[in-house]
Design an enzyme around this catalytic site. Structure first.
Site, PDB file in Angstrom:
ATOM      1  N   LYS A   1       0.712  -1.151   0.183  1.00  0.00           N
ATOM      2  CA  LYS A   1      -0.232  -0.185  -0.062  1.00  0.00           C
ATOM      3  C   LYS A   1       0.826   1.221  -0.202  1.00  0.00           C
ATOM      4  O   LYS A   1       0.449   2.239  -0.414  1.00  0.00           O
ATOM      5  CB  LYS A   1      -1.024  -0.136   1.318  1.00  0.00           C
TER       6      LYS A   1
ATOM      7  N   ARG B   1       1.819  13.420 -14.385  1.00  0.00           N
ATOM      8  CA  ARG B   1       1.350  13.524 -16.004  1.00  0.00           C
ATOM      9  C   ARG B   1       0.249  14.519 -16.047  1.00  0.00           C
ATOM     10  O   ARG B   1      -0.459  14.691 -16.924  1.00  0.00           O
ATOM     11  CB  ARG B   1       0.617  12.092 -16.155  1.00  0.00           C
TER      12      ARG B   1
ATOM     13  N   LYS C   1      -2.816  14.649 -14.661  1.00  0.00           N
ATOM     14  CA  LYS C   1      -4.080  14.063 -14.677  1.00  0.00           C
ATOM     15  C   LYS C   1      -4.789  14.431 -13.342  1.00  0.00           C
ATOM     16  O   LYS C   1      -5.313  13.657 -12.756  1.00  0.00           O
ATOM     17  CB  LYS C   1      -3.966  12.558 -14.870  1.00  0.00           C
TER      18      LYS C   1
ATOM     19  N   GLN D   1      -8.111  12.837 -12.094  1.00  0.00           N
ATOM     20  CA  GLN D   1      -8.039  11.680 -11.414  1.00  0.00           C
ATOM     21  C   GLN D   1      -7.898  11.442  -9.918  1.00  0.00           C
ATOM     22  O   GLN D   1      -8.329  10.804  -9.256  1.00  0.00           O
ATOM     23  CB  GLN D   1      -7.033  10.684 -12.223  1.00  0.00           C
TER      24      GLN D   1
ATOM     25  N   HIS E   1     -10.130   8.743  -4.083  1.00  0.00           N
ATOM     26  CA  HIS E   1      -8.806   8.363  -4.404  1.00  0.00           C
ATOM     27  C   HIS E   1      -7.833   8.726  -3.137  1.00  0.00           C
ATOM     28  O   HIS E   1      -7.114   7.617  -2.696  1.00  0.00           O
ATOM     29  CB  HIS E   1      -8.365   8.870  -5.677  1.00  0.00           C
TER      30      HIS E   1
ATOM     31  N   HIS F   1      -8.748   6.653  -0.023  1.00  0.00           N
ATOM     32  CA  HIS F   1      -8.230   5.392  -0.029  1.00  0.00           C
ATOM     33  C   HIS F   1      -6.792   5.102   0.060  1.00  0.00           C
ATOM     34  O   HIS F   1      -6.623   4.332   0.686  1.00  0.00           O
ATOM     35  CB  HIS F   1      -9.062   4.600  -1.416  1.00  0.00           C
TER      36      HIS F   1
ATOM     37  N   TYR G   1      -4.655  -4.530 -16.069  1.00  0.00           N
ATOM     38  CA  TYR G   1      -5.429  -3.695 -16.976  1.00  0.00           C
ATOM     39  C   TYR G   1      -4.752  -2.391 -17.270  1.00  0.00           C
ATOM     40  O   TYR G   1      -4.438  -1.778 -18.319  1.00  0.00           O
ATOM     41  CB  TYR G   1      -6.667  -3.337 -16.333  1.00  0.00           C
TER      42      TYR G   1
ATOM     43  N   LYS H   1     -13.206  -3.537 -19.932  1.00  0.00           N
ATOM     44  CA  LYS H   1     -13.018  -2.309 -18.891  1.00  0.00           C
ATOM     45  C   LYS H   1     -14.259  -2.158 -17.816  1.00  0.00           C
ATOM     46  O   LYS H   1     -13.950  -2.197 -16.518  1.00  0.00           O
ATOM     47  CB  LYS H   1     -12.824  -1.096 -19.512  1.00  0.00           C
TER      48      LYS H   1
ATOM     49  N   GLN I   1     -14.863  -5.469  -8.722  1.00  0.00           N
ATOM     50  CA  GLN I   1     -14.789  -4.777  -7.498  1.00  0.00           C
ATOM     51  C   GLN I   1     -16.166  -5.123  -6.697  1.00  0.00           C
ATOM     52  O   GLN I   1     -15.924  -5.128  -5.334  1.00  0.00           O
ATOM     53  CB  GLN I   1     -14.671  -3.188  -7.932  1.00  0.00           C
TER      54      GLN I   1
END
Length: 310
Positions: A126, A139, A141, A144, A149, A152, A189, A206, A213
């Site tokens: 983790k 990057r 992003k 995202q 996120h 978690h 993936y 996808k 999950q």
């Protein structure tokens, strides 16, 4: 007044020392397990970088092209996850465990020590996975990097440090084994996705990532739920079961909502990065890092959908 402050400080230090003293002695010699302070420091540095320093550094820079690094990173995590699942299985889950009320083996037998080792390795994975967010920052992003996120990736390693420290094994380790099984598929993936457009034809599955999950959360919650219907169970740390049940149930609800919105109602979100904090779904605006808006993000389906996309 000063005396009360000193007494309060002394009580806090005493409580902290007692908590650390309760850590399983078999795991205290493992890296970062002597005290929760180094682990907490790593997570605070992570939060500082992804929410403030990283976006400021990248604000006037072009996004880094990290294709090769991401391919290597993702497939290394696939290999690590496979190894962790195997070790969990051989440490008890297909050897001595009943898959019901399985207590923690506190002995120094080879199998018990093997379980301690893989429990620590799961926790350390983790810490490695914090790189997910760092890649997003480098990057650019930003869309995202959602509340879910961040929550978690920071909450899991912090809570699991205590779980590994006190309860390395037993029925509380079931969700760790299942989680790593899912990560084998998930990072495979991501690795194919990072390889570029020529591999897109292999990513038709996808949407089934969400189904996988959901299956994970069902299995985890059901396994934890049986504890409440047992006449007796000698598992040493019931609080771990309570936390696992809450975690699995909460995320099953959130991911189910995403599945309905994205694949039943067809409300797929655009792939472009968000430039504003409309509906509370973006963490950054023009490279800056405003305060988190957890209530908005927790209630917005956009948050969850972006948490699932790489």
């Amino acid at each position: 007044m000063l005396q009360h402050i000193q007494e309060f400080g002394s009580n806090v230090i005493k409580t902290f020392d007692e908590l650390v003293a309760g850590i399983d002695p078999r795991i205290k010699d493992y890296p970062l397990m002597q005290s929760p302070v180094p682990m907490t420091g790593i997570l605070l540095c992570y939060l500082f970088f992804i929410m403030y320093l990283g976006p400021r550094i990248m604000a006037k820079r072009s996004p880094f092209q990290l294709k090769e690094a991401m391919i290597i990173y993702n497939f290394l995590l696939v290999a690590l996850s496979i190894f962790i699942v195997y070790e969990f299985l051989m440490s008890g889950w297909v050897t001595t465990y009943t898959w019901r009320c399985d207590a923690i083996d506190t002995s120094n037998s080879p199998q018990a020590l093997r379980m301690v080792r893989v429990a620590w390795l799961f926790w350390f994975s983790k810490i490695i996975e914090l790189m997910d967010t760092i890649f997003f920052v480098l990057r650019k992003k930003h869309s995202q990097i959602t509340f879910l996120h961040i929550f978690h990736h920071s909450f899991m390693p912090w809570t699991w440090w205590w779980g590994v420290g006190y309860a390395p094994g037993g029925m509380g380790s079931f969700h760790a084994m299942v989680n790593c099984s899912v990560h084998v598929i998930m990072y495979f993936y991501y690795g194919l996705s990072a390889a570029g457009p020529r591999f897109q034809k292999y990513l038709w599955w996808k949407k089934y990532m969400t189904a996988i999950q959901l299956i994970q959360f069902v299995l985890v919650s059901l396994h934890a739920t049986q504890y409440y219907f047992m006449e007796s169970c000698n598992y040493q740390f019931p609080i771990i079961i309570h936390l696992v049940w809450i975690y699995g149930t909460l995320f099953f609800i959130l991911f189910s909502n995403f599945w309905v919105q994205a694949y039943v109602k067809g409300k797929r979100l655009p792939k472009q990065d968000i430039k504003s904090h409309q509906n509370g779904s973006a963490v950054y605006t023009n490279g800056s890092s405003p305060l988190l808006r957890p209530l908005l993000w927790m209630t917005g389906i956009r948050t969850l959908s972006r948490a699932l996309r790489y």
